[in-house]
Design a protein around this motif. Structure first.
Motif, PDB file in Angstrom:
ATOM      1  N   GLY A  59      -6.899  33.579 -70.465  1.00 20.83           N
ATOM      2  CA  GLY A  59      -6.147  33.602 -71.495  1.00 20.83           C
ATOM      3  C   GLY A  59      -4.798  33.705 -71.002  1.00 20.83           C
ATOM      4  N   GLY A  60      -3.861  34.177 -71.829  1.00 20.80           N
ATOM      5  CA  GLY A  60      -2.569  34.374 -71.237  1.00 20.80           C
ATOM      6  C   GLY A  60      -1.555  33.785 -72.242  1.00 20.80           C
ATOM      7  N   SER A  61      -0.415  33.961 -71.916  1.00 23.00           N
ATOM      8  CA  SER A  61       0.952  33.556 -72.643  1.00 23.00           C
ATOM      9  C   SER A  61       1.206  32.191 -72.193  1.00 23.00           C
ATOM     10  CB  SER A  61       1.993  34.821 -72.540  1.00 23.00           C
ATOM     11  OG  SER A  61       2.633  34.527 -71.093  1.00 23.00           O
ATOM     12  N   GLU A  62       2.325  31.605 -72.635  1.00 23.35           N
ATOM     13  CA  GLU A  62       2.993  30.474 -72.220  1.00 23.35           C
ATOM     14  C   GLU A  62       3.307  30.495 -70.675  1.00 23.35           C
ATOM     15  OE1 GLU A  62       3.118  27.217 -73.694  1.00 23.35           O
ATOM     16  OE2 GLU A  62       1.770  28.260 -75.173  1.00 23.35           O
ATOM     17  N   LYS A  63       3.704  31.570 -70.185  1.00 27.00           N
ATOM     18  CA  LYS A  63       4.216  31.998 -68.738  1.00 27.00           C
ATOM     19  C   LYS A  63       3.328  32.417 -67.897  1.00 27.00           C
ATOM     20  CE  LYS A  63       9.156  32.220 -69.294  1.00 27.00           C
ATOM     21  NZ  LYS A  63      10.478  32.975 -69.155  1.00 27.00           N
ATOM     22  N   TRP A  64       2.299  33.112 -68.394  1.00 28.33           N
ATOM     23  CA  TRP A  64       1.489  33.874 -67.501  1.00 28.33           C
ATOM     24  C   TRP A  64      -0.011  33.755 -68.111  1.00 28.33           C
ATOM     25  CZ3 TRP A  64       2.569  36.447 -63.019  1.00 28.33           C
ATOM     26  CH2 TRP A  64       3.991  36.383 -62.761  1.00 28.33           C
ATOM     27  N   GLN A  65      -0.697  33.107 -67.293  1.00 28.22           N
ATOM     28  CA  GLN A  65      -2.295  33.037 -67.390  1.00 28.22           C
ATOM     29  C   GLN A  65      -3.192  33.753 -66.651  1.00 28.22           C
ATOM     30  OE1 GLN A  65      -0.762  29.486 -67.198  1.00 28.22           O
ATOM     31  NE2 GLN A  65       0.446  29.851 -68.947  1.00 28.22           N
ATOM     32  N   TYR A  66      -4.207  33.918 -66.939  1.00 24.63           N
ATOM     33  CA  TYR A  66      -4.994  34.487 -66.179  1.00 24.63           C
ATOM     34  C   TYR A  66      -6.461  34.194 -66.296  1.00 24.63           C
ATOM     35  CZ  TYR A  66      -6.797  37.225 -70.360  1.00 24.63           C
ATOM     36  OH  TYR A  66      -7.174  37.221 -71.533  1.00 24.63           O
ATOM     37  N   TYR A  67      -7.269  34.274 -65.190  1.00 20.69           N
ATOM     38  CA  TYR A  67      -8.894  33.944 -65.249  1.00 20.69           C
ATOM     39  C   TYR A  67      -9.307  35.046 -64.374  1.00 20.69           C
ATOM     40  CZ  TYR A  67     -13.206  31.564 -64.061  1.00 20.69           C
ATOM     41  OH  TYR A  67     -14.463  31.304 -64.112  1.00 20.69           O
ATOM     42  N   ALA A  68     -10.556  35.516 -64.964  1.00 15.64           N
ATOM     43  CA  ALA A  68     -11.432  36.430 -64.184  1.00 15.64           C
ATOM     44  C   ALA A  68     -12.961  36.204 -64.392  1.00 15.64           C
ATOM     45  CB  ALA A  68     -10.881  37.693 -64.582  1.00 15.64           C
ATOM     46  N   SER A  69     -13.583  36.301 -63.242  1.00 17.87           N
ATOM     47  CA  SER A  69     -15.107  36.034 -63.528  1.00 17.87           C
ATOM     48  C   SER A  69     -15.891  36.999 -62.775  1.00 17.87           C
ATOM     49  CB  SER A  69     -15.495  34.631 -63.316  1.00 17.87           C
ATOM     50  OG  SER A  69     -15.674  34.471 -61.759  1.00 17.87           O
ATOM     51  N   ALA A  70     -17.046  37.015 -62.968  1.00 15.25           N
ATOM     52  CA  ALA A  70     -17.894  37.887 -62.283  1.00 15.25           C
ATOM     53  C   ALA A  70     -19.416  37.210 -62.432  1.00 15.25           C
ATOM     54  CB  ALA A  70     -18.178  39.478 -62.591  1.00 15.25           C
ATOM     55  N   ASN A  71     -20.094  37.260 -61.271  1.00 14.32           N
ATOM     56  CA  ASN A  71     -21.378  36.563 -61.344  1.00 14.32           C
ATOM     57  C   ASN A  71     -22.439  37.492 -60.631  1.00 14.32           C
ATOM     58  OD1 ASN A  71     -23.170  34.592 -59.490  1.00 14.32           O
ATOM     59  ND2 ASN A  71     -23.102  33.452 -61.295  1.00 14.32           N
ATOM     60  N   TYR A  72     -23.543  37.361 -61.050  1.00 12.64           N
ATOM     61  CA  TYR A  72     -24.450  38.150 -60.267  1.00 12.64           C
ATOM     62  C   TYR A  72     -25.797  37.380 -60.347  1.00 12.64           C
ATOM     63  CZ  TYR A  72     -28.276  41.276 -59.598  1.00 12.64           C
ATOM     64  OH  TYR A  72     -29.553  41.854 -58.967  1.00 12.64           O
ATOM     65  N   LEU A  73     -26.499  37.123 -59.087  1.00 11.37           N
ATOM     66  CA  LEU A  73     -27.762  36.574 -58.943  1.00 11.37           C
ATOM     67  C   LEU A  73     -28.753  37.147 -58.090  1.00 11.37           C
ATOM     68  CD1 LEU A  73     -29.145  33.641 -59.003  1.00 11.37           C
ATOM     69  CD2 LEU A  73     -28.232  33.149 -56.482  1.00 11.37           C
ATOM     70  N   ASP A  74     -29.816  37.071 -58.730  1.00  9.59           N
ATOM     71  CA  ASP A  74     -30.921  38.207 -58.305  1.00  9.59           C
ATOM     72  C   ASP A  74     -32.124  37.059 -58.077  1.00  9.59           C
ATOM     73  OD1 ASP A  74     -33.134  39.592 -57.591  1.00  9.59           O
ATOM     74  OD2 ASP A  74     -33.008  40.601 -59.740  1.00  9.59           O
ATOM     75  N   GLN A  75     -32.132  36.692 -56.943  1.00 11.31           N
ATOM     76  CA  GLN A  75     -33.268  35.537 -56.573  1.00 11.31           C
ATOM     77  C   GLN A  75     -34.063  36.338 -55.524  1.00 11.31           C
ATOM     78  OE1 GLN A  75     -33.543  31.941 -57.501  1.00 11.31           O
ATOM     79  NE2 GLN A  75     -35.568  32.681 -56.631  1.00 11.31           N
ATOM     80  N   ASP A  76     -35.391  36.416 -56.181  1.00 12.66           N
ATOM     81  CA  ASP A  76     -36.510  37.028 -55.057  1.00 12.66           C
ATOM     82  C   ASP A  76     -37.281  35.591 -54.495  1.00 12.66           C
ATOM     83  OD1 ASP A  76     -35.693  39.267 -55.436  1.00 12.66           O
ATOM     84  OD2 ASP A  76     -37.342  39.900 -56.647  1.00 12.66           O
ATOM     85  N   GLY A  77     -37.996  35.839 -53.433  1.00 12.96           N
ATOM     86  CA  GLY A  77     -38.808  34.760 -52.773  1.00 12.96           C
ATOM     87  C   GLY A  77     -40.165  34.862 -53.186  1.00 12.96           C
ATOM     88  N   LEU A  78     -40.976  34.082 -52.397  1.00 18.28           N
ATOM     89  CA  LEU A  78     -42.311  33.719 -52.680  1.00 18.28           C
ATOM     90  C   LEU A  78     -43.121  34.490 -51.887  1.00 18.28           C
ATOM     91  CD1 LEU A  78     -42.138  29.866 -52.331  1.00 18.28           C
ATOM     92  CD2 LEU A  78     -42.074  31.054 -54.452  1.00 18.28           C
ATOM     93  N   MET A  79     -42.692  35.247 -51.005  1.00 19.43           N
ATOM     94  CA  MET A  79     -43.829  36.128 -49.875  1.00 19.43           C
ATOM     95  C   MET A  79     -44.206  37.265 -50.872  1.00 19.43           C
ATOM     96  SD  MET A  79     -43.326  34.769 -47.310  1.00 19.43           S
ATOM     97  CE  MET A  79     -44.109  36.131 -46.178  1.00 19.43           C
ATOM     98  N   LYS A  80     -45.541  37.147 -50.676  1.00 18.80           N
ATOM     99  CA  LYS A  80     -46.381  38.300 -51.424  1.00 18.80           C
ATOM    100  C   LYS A  80     -46.399  39.572 -50.846  1.00 18.80           C
ATOM    101  CE  LYS A  80     -51.050  38.614 -53.532  1.00 18.80           C
ATOM    102  NZ  LYS A  80     -52.350  37.719 -53.852  1.00 18.80           N
ATOM    103  N   TYR A  81     -46.154  39.211 -49.468  1.00 19.53           N
ATOM    104  CA  TYR A  81     -46.294  40.498 -48.820  1.00 19.53           C
ATOM    105  C   TYR A  81     -44.967  40.788 -47.906  1.00 19.53           C
ATOM    106  CZ  TYR A  81     -51.282  40.059 -49.501  1.00 19.53           C
ATOM    107  OH  TYR A  81     -52.359  40.020 -50.205  1.00 19.53           O
ATOM    108  N   GLY A  82     -44.269  41.861 -47.861  1.00 19.78           N
ATOM    109  CA  GLY A  82     -43.173  42.024 -47.406  1.00 19.78           C
ATOM    110  C   GLY A  82     -42.098  41.215 -48.111  1.00 19.78           C
ATOM    111  N   ARG A  83     -41.561  41.386 -49.232  1.00 20.12           N
ATOM    112  CA  ARG A  83     -41.033  40.435 -50.040  1.00 20.12           C
ATOM    113  C   ARG A  83     -39.662  40.180 -49.689  1.00 20.12           C
ATOM    114  NH1 ARG A  83     -42.767  41.215 -55.649  1.00 20.12           N
ATOM    115  NH2 ARG A  83     -45.037  41.478 -55.605  1.00 20.12           N
TER     116      ARG A  83
END
Lengths: 1067, 664
Positions: free
Chosen positions: A354-378
């Motif tokens: 958002g922002g004004s005519e003169k100043w605009q901002y953008y902010a983002s955050a992302n979190y990814l939690d991806q686990d693998g296929l290993m059954k032992y020793g994940r």
């Protein structure tokens, strides 16, 4: 999902109540009138146009004859929107009523020129798409939306014709990269790289380390004319990523989340235990050896399978108080055991702008939690990103952009899951091997469960911190001076420790180091850091004289990359509880560290000229220097030119401009140099040294070692890339139909070739030199159709690309088949022609008798029933590979080519009343592959401990008397611990073409009438899946995306199939 | 805000100026920061030590690649066998390669780099450090070059002599490809060893883990004996320079070659003389380890002769001249005990070898009154025999592990019926014990730290005996003394005349290829010198070289030789009965009783078995072929073999994938 909504609505129920009240008031007191009419364009009535009463949720769509009717407040204004047309607003009060008090509106929609105004990001600026003269492919954020992938690279596969993305390394490991190229093989990889340059907001970056939700658009600069502005860093194309930025207005908040369930795309299926022991026994006996498993073991295996032995009676006592672990009798499918995890993963993203005519901002955050296929020793992967951008007008003349991006990746796996693990799963995980011994203790001698679970962990943490400042000074209109400072810090830390895996004696008490175990316990740490500093200063000036438009760009760019690392490891831990390097005890730690850097500097300029948008010209010039070469050959000029002709702008086109609005021919030529050598100091020699690295102990310690310096070719210099490109862009029926076609030829001249062959008397590696040329020809086609029928909108997009590479010059004096052959396509497969499997000894004898000059002796001995009969193509009375040269190829011929051809992507989407659907297929339409190693063959020439047994391998040749029953019409020859039947040959050549359903998604967006009430501007739910269906004729043990990589002919970490559900919420 | 703007503009302007005007060249001048340039290396004693040790290239237990090391280097000879055969015994199966092979210079290049870099610096006194040590490391490199060249001499005979590194220019490399006659190569090796002996000392840093002067002397005798006997027995064939059909004569540069000494006889005499001289230096200085004539059953049983091959630390054994140490802590251990000595290793001694050992009374087993107990069991065959057979061959019931195990482990019946899995199978029934550690942990995979003997003094005794006999035709007093010492240690009657008198060459011919030279039987005295060598080098990997230089394989051209193991089809047959009845022996896992009472390792499987009839020979096999690639790369046009300065070895064609032609 329901709960979330409920909770949400409860939270704002007071406000909601008020809103409803207000709403009732406004509708209650409004005086509704009838509005009807016809919507048309220049060609006639338009069906499916959406008509909305502004500020309300009521609206309608035009029917088949372009008419509509609705009720509205007489003060209201109506919006008419339709894809490919400009939105038109009509205020009722400005119109006359009919006698009955109704409004009859006849609206003519103007075709939307946004397609013409659409801009594409190019090097150091933007260009109207219609004025592009180079070959540039684009992807917008929509194409990446709701893809449950780990990173943007995975989602990009197949989206741009000519941008090739394939699995590399060990396949689907959570931290494994993909290999990316633009327009195929650029170099043969002997001393130099042909990777594209990836720029994120103008700065070199890593596509995997990026919040995919931050991406606004991606431009792929494919020809030399488009990329030459980046000089020696971009000879093989550029991927330009532009990220989202703020726009003025009230804060807009977006929240995206998805939950995913992953599973392997393909897992080989192991033979059952009884088949396995017979298979291996057959292989050994066929080769003249005795049985691998004696009758007693075979008998126990069979009994166990039948349930005649107790479930824990899987092994007998061996020597020395140990179990007889080589001769167990369990029945376990180790692939599904090791890769048995079906992880649940999640991704959350939040962004605000958002922002004004003169100043605009953008902010983002992302979190990814991806686990693998290993059954032992994940195995686990987490990514965190945080982005902030501020754009502001400091004064009338000065604008400032600042952005900061932080990315962290955490990866963790079992220490034993190193490269060797992939071998071990296939070659050591025999089905007869049990999980537990009769005492119920893990059998660490024959399986890796204990090693994976308790053998230590490896964790990797990698951060990227990008800092970018840009100041744009505009002293006068049309003149910009831009200064950019880009800085990136990339620290990387690896912590690894390994513990011994202990096996238990048969008494269940005594332990000893298991055969699966590492020899020494250790802690290993590695830290590295790279600093990248990149100032760019450039200026552009635009000027028009009548219909002549000019644009000039001049600039300077410099890069400095510094790298340093520190590695330490030491054996023997004080306690397993504290696996930290300071708590290790060995007297001989291993330490290393280094400093390295490289730099480039470049001056560049670009001139654009067009006459009324009809005739387009562009010229680029760059003067580049690099630290990779010495002073005398450091600097190089790189020119490029391109031109275009917008025929649709010509007056003679006028009659059909309604049908075909865009018709443009383009052509370009450019020259570039490649400074991306594998080594940072290709012109320096050095002494290879090793500290405590000798394997010949002196006085009980490992001595230091050193060797002779290698040779450097005195003539080492730049590789030159020349590229021609021709293209045509078509847009028809108001851009419902779009088509782009490109044809190109790219030469890589003076390429760093694999060292030429010199007489062996040299005695050391022949230095690489610039001695090789190659040529790549190809074409790309992109076809799109987008339309709407009533409220049903749909689109189809097909990308198709092909390229072939010929090495035109190569120092192969003997014309050996073992390396590149000048004038031949790369990736040719030379092999024998298979006659058949001999069904009997008589058949084989007859075949051998037809080969009086040596039979098949050159390939092996003891030919019999079940062996391959090879064809004597050169008629010399024997089967051989000759000298493996063109003049004497023996009985070899070209039987296929392993380069992927006709890569395609097919994207289908549709939406209807809030429902949306997308189906994206990606694939390769033509590719041959000859499989080697145990994955395809089962038993191999490397012996029983480098062999495996999958269900497919059961289809092997067996005679009448075989325990497993006869199989004279088998696919596989008789098994052997030998390779004579596994020579490259026609019978086992695989068709590696495939089509894979990369993404399938179905979404539903709640009607604005519902969401508005809860102050949500948009709410979408979706289910989405990746890699759901694969169509291929390839052998079942191989994944078409991972053929040719991995170990032992394809032992890879499986790629993942993902099913996800998610929602996207906008406030 | 305005201030910020100004600062930014100033900052940018500053950067612009800095970047543009502080010289782009300087910005781009980035030499390696972490590498050592060649001019900064090989200037100090420590550099020389590190460089030289990295070139050590001896046949010791390789770390992971090879699980047996020299213990199985005698496989595929008349001494040792495995289930499987070597193509060298199937004429037509050993073929000319298209690439690779012995024609390689990769190990020679770094040695030449060292010599050409270090010697000038040494001469100018520019190498820092202790001069004795500096000289020692220079000597090591000379030794190592000689060692690499001996490998070439053995495999290929005539070979280019290259003393410096060469540029990557084809012309120079083609010129350097000219093969020098083997006599020149052998003299070059001896001269390198002379340089080595000059520089080396006998007490280097690292002791006998490093090459010593004595080791160089011993190796010198080995090379000289090899060449002397090669020339003697192969004379009159194309395998000797200037012999009929010698391919070197086809090339201008070798046409009309003159021997250094003027004649072939002179060369033979020269090499044998040098062999004697060098051997004597070592034999006189280094005594043999003692044999206490005890086969270990308890921890207190010691036998230095056995332990010299089965201990972690060999530095205390005076007979050992160079050995390699291992350490599990340093991640440098091997697996020989895991495969071979504790289990079967799919290997074993042949019946011919076992029967060839003398009785303790000095008589061959076939001699009247020998007291031979027969071979109905592995135990019986060892009764009253040469102690080398008793010590270094296993028998069921003998102890094989004493420490790090709850109770002693005993050798079981040799497993001859399971597959050749590299570990459990006993190929012949007569199993190898040399190198056994009684420590149970050492038989685990990659846990074996038994040191490996590279050179030992006994060879010098044998080299002298043979060289002097070949030179003079008589056993001189020195040789007789050496011989008696060897027999004394072996527990065999030291009066070798008893043996010579009882030797019947027709009987020996059944067991020993070395009974022949040039296809005819040799004299009993010379034969017994060869027998001494064969018995002493049990599982030492010396056999094949001896057979080659003696030209002891000609008889196999017409008469194939059948390898046999122990007497399976006798009383030992019942070792393989299953407890529940029946036997583990089947028609497919052992040879048939109807063929022979002895286990025939090559007659188990009929189908397509190319050695069913036994081992055969082709005279071309005495030397290896040179791969075709090398002819092509050194030819003028990349395809015409005849334009290459290289010539093929006798009997081998210049076409890939073909067996020998011409010679038989």
């Amino acid at each position: 999902m329901k709960e979330i909504l409920l909770r949400f609505s409860r939270r704002i129920k007071d406000k909601l109540f008020l809103l409803i009240l207000l709403f009732s008031y406004s509708t209650g007191f409004g005086q509704q009138v009838n509005v009807r009419g016809t919507v048309s364009d220049a060609a006639g009535p338009l069906p499916g146009v959406s008509v909305k009463v502004d500020g309300t949720s009521s609206g309608a769509a035009t029917n088949g004859s372009g008419t509509f009717s609705l009720k509205a407040n007489p003060n209201a204004s109506l919006s008419f929107t339709f894809v490919g047309y400009k939105t038109q607003k009509v205020t009722l009060s400005a119109r006359n009523r009919t006698g009955s008090g109704d409004y009859v509106l006849n609206v003519t929609l103007q075709s939307d020129d946004t397609a013409l105004d659409e801009v594409v990001v190019v090097g150091f600026g933007t260009q109207k798409k219609v004025n592009l003269t180079g070959a540039v492919g684009t992807v917008d954020s929509k194409a990446l939306e709701s893809r449950p992938v780990q990173n943007a690279v995975q989602a990009l596969q197949g989206l741009v014709p000519g941008l090739n993305i394939s699995a590399s390394g060990n396949g689907g490991e959570l931290n494994s990269g993909r290999s990316i190229n633009i327009r195929g093989t650029g170099t043969i990889g002997a001393g130099s790289k042909g990777d594209p340059l990836v720029l994120i907001d103008g700065m070199e970056g890593d596509l995997t380390a990026l919040n995919p939700q931050d991406i606004e658009s991606i431009s792929v600069l494919k020809d030399a004319a488009s990329s030459s502005i980046y000089g020696s860093r971009a000879p093989f194309g550029v991927i330009l990523v532009t990220t989202k930025k703020g726009s003025s207005g009230a804060a807009k908040i977006n929240y995206n989340t998805s939950f995913r369930r992953s599973s392997p795309v393909l897992l080989p299926d192991m033979m059952d235990s009884y088949s396995f022991v017979n298979y291996f026994n057959d292989a050994s006996r066929n080769g003249g050896g005795g049985a691998v498993f004696d009758d007693k073991v075979v008998d126990r295996v069979l009994k166990y399978q039948k349930g005649e032995l107790a479930p824990n009676d899987v092994v007998e006592l061996g020597s020395g108080g140990k179990w007889n672990y080589d001769f167990t009798n369990a029945d376990v499918d180790w692939y599904s055991e090791y890769y048995g995890n079906k992880p649940l993963s999640q991704e959350h993203s939040l962004s605000m702008n958002g922002g004004s005519e003169k100043w605009q901002y953008y902010a983002s955050a992302n979190y990814l939690d991806q686990d693998g296929l290993m059954k032992y020793g994940r195995d686990e992967f987490n990514r965190y990103t945080l982005t902030a951008k501020i754009t502001g007008e400091l004064s009338r003349f000065v604008r400032l952009n600042y952005s900061s991006r932080f990315v962290r990746q955490d990866y963790s796996r079992a220490t034993y899951m190193g490269d060797g693990f992939y071998d071990n799963v296939a070659r050591r995980a025999r089905p007869i091997r049990p999980k537990y011994d009769p005492n119920g203790i893990l059998m660490a001698d024959v399986n890796y469960i204990d090693a994976l679970e308790n053998g230590g962990r490896r964790t990797e943490q990698q951060d990227w911190l990008y800092q970018q400042v840009r100041t744009t000074i505009t002293p006068v209109n049309n003149w910009n001076i831009i200064g950019e400072l880009n800085y990136r810090v990339n620290p990387y830390y690896i912590h690894e420790y390994g513990f011994k895996s202990l096996a238990y004696m048969a008494d269940g008490v005594g332990t000893y180091t298991a055969t699966t175990s590492i020899g020494n316990e250790y802690v290993y740490d590695k830290a590295y850091r790279s600093n990248f500093f990149n100032p760019n200063i450039y200026t552009d000036f635009t000027h028009s004289v009548g219909k002549n438009n000019f644009k000039v760009l001049l600039g300077y760019q410099s890069e400095l990359s510094k790298y340093n690392d520190l590695t330490a490891s030491r054996n023997d831990l004080i306690t397993h509880e504290v696996p930290v390097i300071s708590q290790t005890t060995s007297a001989t730690p291993s330490i290393s560290g280094q400093y390295q850097n490289w730099a480039t500097t470049g001056f560049f300029g670009r001139l654009n000229y067009d006459l009324d948008g009809r005739y387009l010209l562009e010229a680029n010039l760059r003067y580049d220097g690099t630290s990779r070469y010495r002073k005398d050959m450091r600097w190089n000029w790189f020119p490029s030119f391109s031109a275009g002709w917008n025929i649709a702008r010509e007056s003679f086109w006028e009659p059909i401009v309604n049908k075909i609005g865009t018709f443009k021919f383009r052509g370009s030529y450019g020259e570039l140099g490649n400074q991306n050598t594998d080594v940072w100091y290709p012109t320096y020699v050095s002494i290879p040294t090793g500290t405590s690295s000798g394997n010949w102990l002196v006085n009980g310690v490992r001595p230091n070692t050193a060797g002779a310096p290698g040779l450097i070719s005195s003539s080492l210099t730049w590789e030159t890339i020349r590229s021609w490109n021709g293209g045509v862009d078509i847009g028809a029926f108001n851009d419902r139909l779009t088509a782009t076609f490109d044809i190109y030829r790219r030469y890589t001249d003076n390429m760093m070739g694999p060292a030429p062959s010199l007489p062996a008397t040299l005695g050391t590696a022949v230095p690489n030199t610039n001695n090789t040329d190659l040529r790549t020809n190809g074409w790309e086609l992109s076809l799109g159709w987008r339309d709407r029928v009533s409220s049903f909108a749909y689109g189809v997009r097909l990308n198709l690309a092909d390229n072939r590479t010929v090495v035109t010059k190569y120092p192969n004096e003997t014309n050996s088949l073992n390396t590149y052959l000048p004038g031949y396509y790369t990736n040719e497969i030379w092999g024998f022609q298979t006659i058949d499997i001999a069904r009997s000894q008589e058949e084989m004898n007859a075949h051998l008798a037809s080969l009086p000059n040596g039979g098949q002796n050159a390939l092996g001995s003891r030919w019999g029933a079940g062996d391959i009969m090879y064809a004597d193509l050169n008629g010399d009375g024997k089967i051989s590979e000759g000298s493996r040269t063109i003049s004497d190829p023996g009985d070899l011929q070209i039987i296929g080519n392993s380069a992927p051809r006709y890569t395609f992507g097919l994207d289908l989407d549709a939406s209807w009343k809030g429902f949306d659907f997308r189906m994206f297929w990606q694939g390769v339409a033509k590719r041959d592959f000859f499989p080697g190693g145990l994955t395809f063959w089962g038993t191999t020439g490397a012996g029983q401990f480098w062999s495996t047994a999958f269900t497919e391998h059961m289809d092997y040749f067996r005679l009448e008397d075989n325990l497993m029953g006869p199989n004279p019409d088998a696919y596989y020859p008789r098994p052997l611990f030998g390779d004579k039947n596994q020579r490259t040959q026609t019978k086992y050549l695989q068709n590696a073409a495939y089509a894979r359903l990369k993404n399938l998604q179905l979404g539903y967006t709640l009607p604005a009438s519902v969401t508005k009430n809860i102050r949500i501007s948009n709410l979408r739910f979706y289910v989405s899946g990746e890699n759901l269906v694969t169509i291929t004729k390839l052998a079942k043990s191989l994944d078409p995306e991972s053929v040719g990589i991995g170990r032992q002919g394809g032992t890879v970490y499986p790629l993942m199939k993902v099913v996800s559900a998610g929602l996207s919420l906008n406030f | 805000m305005k201030n910020l703007t100004n600062t930014l503009i100033k900052g940018l302007a500053y950067c612009l100026i800095l970047s543009l005007f502080s010289s782009c060249e300087k910005h781009l001048e980035r030499p390696p920061l972490s590498d050592i340039a060649p001019e900064n290396y090989l200037n100090d004693e420590s550099h020389l030590a590190a460089y030289s040790i990295a070139r050590y290239n001896f046949r010791t237990q390789a770390l992971q690649a090879d699980n047996f090391g020299p213990y199985t280097d005698d496989t595929h000879t008349d001494n040792q066998a495995t289930r499987g055969y070597n193509n060298r015994f199937v004429p037509g199966q050993w073929r000319v390669g298209s690439t690779g092979g012995d024609w390689s210079f990769g190990n020679i290049y770094p040695l030449n780099y060292f010599i050409q870099t270090v010697l000038p610096r040494f001469a100018e006194g520019k190498i820092t450090g202790n001069t004795t040590n500096v000289k020692h490391y220079i000597g090591e490199v000379y030794f190592l070059r000689a060692f690499e060249y001996f490998e070439k001499l053995r495999a290929l005979g005539d070979f280019p002599i290259i003393r410096t590194t060469l540029p990557d220019q084809k012309n120079a490399l083609v010129e350097a490809s000219k093969r020098m006659p083997r006599t020149e190569v052998a003299r070059f090796i001896l001269s390198d060893l002379d340089s080595a002996i000059l520089f080396l000392n006998n007490n280097p840093v690292g002791g006998k883990n490093r090459i010593t002067q004595a080791a160089a002397q011993l190796f010198r005798s080995r090379v000289a004996l090899f060449e002397g006997t090669w020339l003697k027995y192969h004379q009159g064939t194309p395998l000797v320079p200037n012999g009929p059909g010698w391919p070197g004569a086809e090339k201008d540069y070798n046409k009309g070659y003159q021997f250094k000494s003027g004649s072939l006889e002179g060369e033979i005499d020269f090499f044998l003389t040098e062999a004697m001289a060098s051997a004597k230096v070592v034999a006189d200085a280094y005594p043999l380890a003692a044999n206490t004539k005890v086969i270990r059953r308890t921890l207190s049983d010691n036998n230095p002769y056995f332990d010299m091959f089965g201990s972690a630390d060999l530095s205390t054994y005076g007979e050992v001249l160079l050995w390699r140490a291992y350490s599990t802590a340093l991640g440098l251990a091997h697996s020989a005990n895991h495969y071979l000595q504790f289990n079967g290793g799919s290997n074993g001694y042949t019946r011919g070898y076992v029967d060839n050992f003398l009785m303790q009374n000095g008589l061959p087993i076939y001699a009247a009154g020998s007291g031979y107990a027969g071979d109905d069991s592995v135990h019986l065959v060892k009764v009253n025999r040469d102690w080398r057979l008793q010590l270094f061959m296993k028998a069921p019931g003998e102890v094989k592990a004493l420490t790090n195990v709850a109770s002693p482990q005993y050798e079981g019946y040799p497993n001859v019926w399971t597959a050749s899995d590299g570990k459990n199978n006993y190929a012949t029934g007569y199993a190898i014990k040399k190198g056994l550690s009684y420590d149970y942990t050492q038989q685990q995979l990659s846990q074996n730290v038994v040191g490996s003997v590279v050179f030992r003094a006994a060879e010098a005794y044998l080299n002298y005996m043979e060289a002097s006999y070949e030179k003079t035709g008589a056993v001189d007093a020195t040789a007789a003394g050496y011989w008696r010492k060897l027999r004394e240690r072996a527990g065999v009657n030291t009066n070798f005349d008893v043996t010579v008198a009882a030797t019947q060459m027709s009987e020996e011919a059944k067991n020993d290829w070395g009974a022949y030279s040039r296809g005819v039987l040799i004299t009993p005295t010379l034969y017994n010198i060869r027998r001494e060598r064969r018995s002493e080098f049990i599982a030492d990997g010396m056999r094949w070289n001896d057979l080659l230089r003696w030209r002891a394989l000609d008889q196999l051209v017409n008469t194939p030789y059948q390898i046999e193991g122990f007497k399976l089809w006798g009383p030992m047959e019942k070792w393989y009965n299953k407890p529940a009845g029946g036997t583990n022996l089947t028609a497919t896992n052992v040879s048939s009783k109807t063929l022979s009472p002895y286990l025939r390792v090559n007659q188990i499987n009929t189908s397509g078995n190319l050695v069913w009839e036994g081992y055969r020979w082709n005279v071309a096999h005495y030397l290896s072929p040179i791969a075709i690639q090398h002819f092509l790369l050194s030819s003028s046009d990349g395809s015409t073999v005849s334009t290459s300065p290289i010539y093929q070895n006798p009997g081998w064609p210049t076409a890939a994938d073909q067996g020998p032609v011409g010679l038989k």
